[in-house]
Enzyme design. Structure first.
Site, mmCIF file in Angstrom:
data_model
loop_
_atom_site.group_PDB
_atom_site.id
_atom_site.type_symbol
_atom_site.label_atom_id
_atom_site.label_comp_id
_atom_site.label_asym_id
_atom_site.label_seq_id
_atom_site.Cartn_x
_atom_site.Cartn_y
_atom_site.Cartn_z
ATOM 1 N N GLU A 276 -6.461 -3.080 19.799
ATOM 2 C CA GLU A 276 -7.237 -4.469 19.596
ATOM 3 C C GLU A 276 -5.952 -5.595 19.656
ATOM 4 O O GLU A 276 -6.363 -6.747 20.531
ATOM 5 C CB GLU A 276 -7.267 -4.767 18.052
ATOM 6 C CG GLU A 276 -8.418 -3.549 17.719
ATOM 7 C CD GLU A 276 -9.724 -3.814 18.319
ATOM 8 O OE1 GLU A 276 -10.411 -3.203 18.072
ATOM 9 O OE2 GLU A 276 -9.821 -4.942 18.609
ATOM 10 N N ARG A 280 -7.214 -8.399 22.483
ATOM 11 C CA ARG A 280 -7.430 -9.699 21.994
ATOM 12 C C ARG A 280 -6.244 -10.602 22.229
ATOM 13 O O ARG A 280 -6.753 -11.950 22.864
ATOM 14 C CB ARG A 280 -7.926 -9.697 20.400
ATOM 15 C CG ARG A 280 -8.992 -8.783 20.199
ATOM 16 C CD ARG A 280 -9.401 -8.994 18.637
ATOM 17 N NE ARG A 280 -10.044 -8.050 18.198
ATOM 18 C CZ ARG A 280 -10.890 -8.101 16.933
ATOM 19 N NH1 ARG A 280 -11.070 -9.354 16.482
ATOM 20 N NH2 ARG A 280 -11.532 -7.124 16.580
ATOM 21 N N ASP A 409 -15.928 4.452 25.416
ATOM 22 C CA ASP A 409 -16.424 3.351 26.298
ATOM 23 C C ASP A 409 -15.424 2.549 27.361
ATOM 24 O O ASP A 409 -15.581 2.953 28.527
ATOM 25 C CB ASP A 409 -17.135 2.238 25.557
ATOM 26 C CG ASP A 409 -16.420 1.795 24.275
ATOM 27 O OD1 ASP A 409 -15.167 2.124 24.353
ATOM 28 O OD2 ASP A 409 -17.209 1.017 23.624
ATOM 29 N N GLU A 543 -22.311 -6.794 23.400
ATOM 30 C CA GLU A 543 -22.433 -5.833 24.569
ATOM 31 C C GLU A 543 -23.902 -6.063 25.220
ATOM 32 O O GLU A 543 -23.972 -5.947 26.562
ATOM 33 C CB GLU A 543 -22.176 -4.335 24.252
ATOM 34 C CG GLU A 543 -20.972 -4.100 23.751
ATOM 35 C CD GLU A 543 -20.463 -4.573 22.342
ATOM 36 O OE1 GLU A 543 -19.394 -4.654 22.141
ATOM 37 O OE2 GLU A 543 -21.436 -4.964 21.698
ATOM 38 N N THR A 629 -11.798 -6.189 28.394
ATOM 39 C CA THR A 629 -13.070 -5.617 27.560
ATOM 40 C C THR A 629 -13.345 -6.600 26.393
ATOM 41 O O THR A 629 -14.160 -6.382 25.475
ATOM 42 C CB THR A 629 -12.625 -4.193 26.881
ATOM 43 O OG1 THR A 629 -13.959 -3.520 26.407
ATOM 44 C CG2 THR A 629 -11.648 -4.228 26.010
#
Length: 652
Positions: A276, A280, A409, A543, A629
């Site tokens: 994360e 981010r 994913d 998404e 992502t």
């Protein structure tokens, strides 16, 4: 997967339990320093003897606890992967499994000789220490104490002087950061509405949650989760910067930059998610740097990246899921298949780490991610599929669960994007992606009774006919990867992307709020509908809109703008509150309750993709930018003219 505490994690997300705290008692030492010193010497000599004896046992190679054929990977001090070039700039990782037996015997004999010499030297040193008088030992101890104090003093002085300046590197070609104004008045009106929604989300955070990671828009106060170590790192500020910039909200961008310059600090005792924080924070800071040219963002990204490196200190080089920014101690989520690391986490570092090596000249970032790729290439894959769990101690797969949704994913996404970001020279990444997608098509992609294409999950040889909201990103991925597909299958993958987009739109359209549930089934007569109560929530996820945007870019079919506008209207109607935007707990209820969280990814991804959907294609064109992502755009690196430290120059 359902857990007692479900965290709406970011980019491609995973569920997570709140990590338990542990503490260790401190015991006061009662022995005097000189006595302890002598005892430690004797103990170290004994341990050295035992350690050496272990390696002198016959046939010790039979007792290795690893069975991957990764001899070069599984030693405590992991060497950088051996890199070579193949074809037009392809990075090729040369494996070690084919070395002949003679070389193995030579290496083992050399290792035995080294250990024998070390063992004899340690014994001699211990004997010399024991011959010394008490006064001599005390003098040596005092000298050592002075040396340690001097080293600490130098470290403090270096810290006070600030970070070392980074070497100058050529800025990649940055295009399309201020364009995109649509000529059609109706489209421009929709884009202006998305900008207004962004301003409402930002202004609410600025007023009620400034400096906190996220916002509780109903309680009108800050919010944080354990993925940030319960520390105030301003996740929403960092995540939102590039969205603010491309939307022309420059005063807001300046406010965020000032907070980062003055307050963003990585020295606290905080245990954070490596995944994360990478997607981010490092992704957000790098994107802000490339868009604005402000050096502070690059410097902060590098400072944080250095804090993540201890997570890679595992027997295999597969990083821990979490790392303490202060101590460097890493560990994995307690719920993750007997202490395993997660495919979507350790497989979603490549884009950011390659840019870090490019900007710093430090090869370690590039080497870490290429080492992961090398290890995975050596491993057997059941049915060609990558399981979601890998034990970082043993290098073995955990339970055989494969998903293109949560837990798996973005691993597949980053294979494709590594190829795109390398200006399509990293053909090894492209081949790995193509092989993985072929196995996914064979085992996971099916059509429902009514003809809806969906992507299920593979669990221990059984296909679960359920698709998550997270999985809906794959429609855009298939479209993005269509060009360059093997066997002239570009049209096939563009069509597959369109079918996934249609299925995910149906999951929205079959709810009361016209917002999609967290997961939806395709059995028992129900299709694209959530069954369990804990799968009916919508937490401002991006998404589906992400796939609409990619499909719009590649087809310009007006239905994708229409579907995106439907979603934007539903978010504005049902998720907007006076203090920002909140997720809702049941998309099938006409009077839903709020979850009272404004996710940072709502500003980073959902609103950015909506804004791009109603912009012209010259805003962040896909031949110049690749989105991580978390929707942070990073420029394509034309590596044919650049040599990354730790790699070799491309051969044309």
């Amino acid at each position: 997967m359902t857990t007692p505490a479900l965290l709406p994690l970011s980019g491609r997300r995973i569920p997570a339990l709140s990590p338990g705290a542990s503490s260790f008692p401190h015991h006061r030492a009662t022995l005097r320093l000189s006595e302890k010193f002598i005892l430690l010497l004797i103990l170290s000599a004994f341990i050295t003897l035992c350690f050496g004896a272990f390696f002198f046992l016959p046939d010790n190679s039979k007792h290795k606890r690893f069975d991957l054929g990764l001899e070069d990977v599984l030693i405590p001090h992991i060497d950088a992967p051996k890199l070579g070039k193949h074809a037009a700039g392809q990075v090729v990782i040369h494996g070690q499994g084919g070395h002949d037996e003679h070389r193995h015997r030579e290496e083992e004999e050399s290792l035995r000789d080294k250990i024998r010499a070390d063992h004899e030297r340690a014994l001699q040193e211990a004997k010399e220490k024991l011959r010394k008088s008490r006064a001599e030992l005390q003098a040596e101890i005092q000298t050592e104490k002075v040396r340690v104090v001097e080293e600490l003093k130098k470290k403090k002085e270096a810290a006070a002087a600030g970070p070392r300046p980074l070497p100058p590197v050529p800025m990649p070609k940055v295009v399309g950061v201020n364009d995109g104004e649509p000529p059609e008045p109706a489209v421009k009106e929709k884009r202006d509405k998305i900008r207004e929604m962004m301003k409402h989300a930002w202004d609410s955070y600025r007023q009620y949650g400034w400096g906190h990671n996220e916002l509780k828009p109903l309680a009108k106060k800050g919010h944080t989760t354990n993925i940030f170590g319960n520390s105030q790192m301003g996740a929403t500020i960092v995540d939102a910067l590039d969205s603010l910039y491309i939307m022309g909200l420059h005063e807001e961008f300046k406010d965020g930059q000032e907070w980062i310059e003055q307050n963003l600090d990585f020295t606290g005792n905080a245990e954070v998610s490596v995944f994360e924080v990478n997607i981010r924070f490092i992704g957000g800071l790098l994107a802000a740097y490339y868009l604005s040219g402000q050096e502070v963002f690059k410097l902060k990204a590098v400072q944080l990246a250095e804090k993540l490196l201890p997570a890679f200190n595992t027997p295999t080089g597969i990083p821990w899921a979490m790392v303490n920014l202060k101590s460097g101690v890493g560990r994995n989520w307690g719920w993750a298949s007997a202490g395993s690391s997660i495919l979507a986490e350790f497989g979603t570092l490549h884009m950011e780490f390659v840019h870090l090596t490019y900007l710093t000249g430090n090869p370690v970032y590039y080497q870490k991610v290429m080492h992961i790729r090398k290890l995975l290439a050596k491993m057997d894959r059941p049915n060609g599929l990558y399981p979601n769990y890998l034990n970082p101690r043993t290098g073995r797969w955990g339970q055989h669960h494969t998903s293109v949704g949560g837990l798996g994913d973005s691993f597949y996404e980053y294979l494709l994007k590594a190829w795109l970001m390398s200006d399509k020279t990293d053909t090894e990444a492209r081949k790995t992606y193509d092989d993985a997608i072929e196995a996914i098509e064979r085992h996971l992609i099916r059509k429902s009774n009514s003809g809806l294409t969906f992507i299920g999950e593979w669990k221990n040889g059984h296909l679960e006919r359920k698709m998550g909201h997270l999985t809906c990103f794959a429609g855009g991925m298939f479209a993005l990867g269509a060009d360059g597909s093997p066997d002239d299958k570009a049209g096939h993958y563009l069509q597959l992307g369109a079918e996934i987009a249609h299925t995910c739109h149906e999951s929205y359209d079959r709810t009361v709020l016209k917002l999609g549930p967290e997961a939806f089934k395709f059995d028992s007569g129900l299709e694209a509908v959530a069954v369990r109560q804990n799968e009916k929530y919508y937490i401002l996820r991006p998404e589906v809109i992400e796939t609409y945007w990619y499909m719009w870019r590649f087809t310009h079919d007006p239905k994708y703008r229409q579907w995106g506008w439907e979603a934007a209207q539903a978010i504005d109607k049902y998720c907007r509150v006076s203090g920002g935007f909140s997720g809702v707990k049941d998309v099938y209820s006409s009077n839903p309750t709020y979850d009272d969280v404004q996710q940072s990814f709502f500003l980073a991804e959902t609103l950015k993709y909506l804004y791009l959907l109603f912009s012209n294609d010259d805003l962040l064109p896909l031949d110049s930018w690749v989105f991580n992502t978390e929707a942070h755009p990073l420029p394509v690196l034309h590596l044919g003219n650049i040599t990354l430290p730790g790699s070799q120059p491309a051969q044309r």
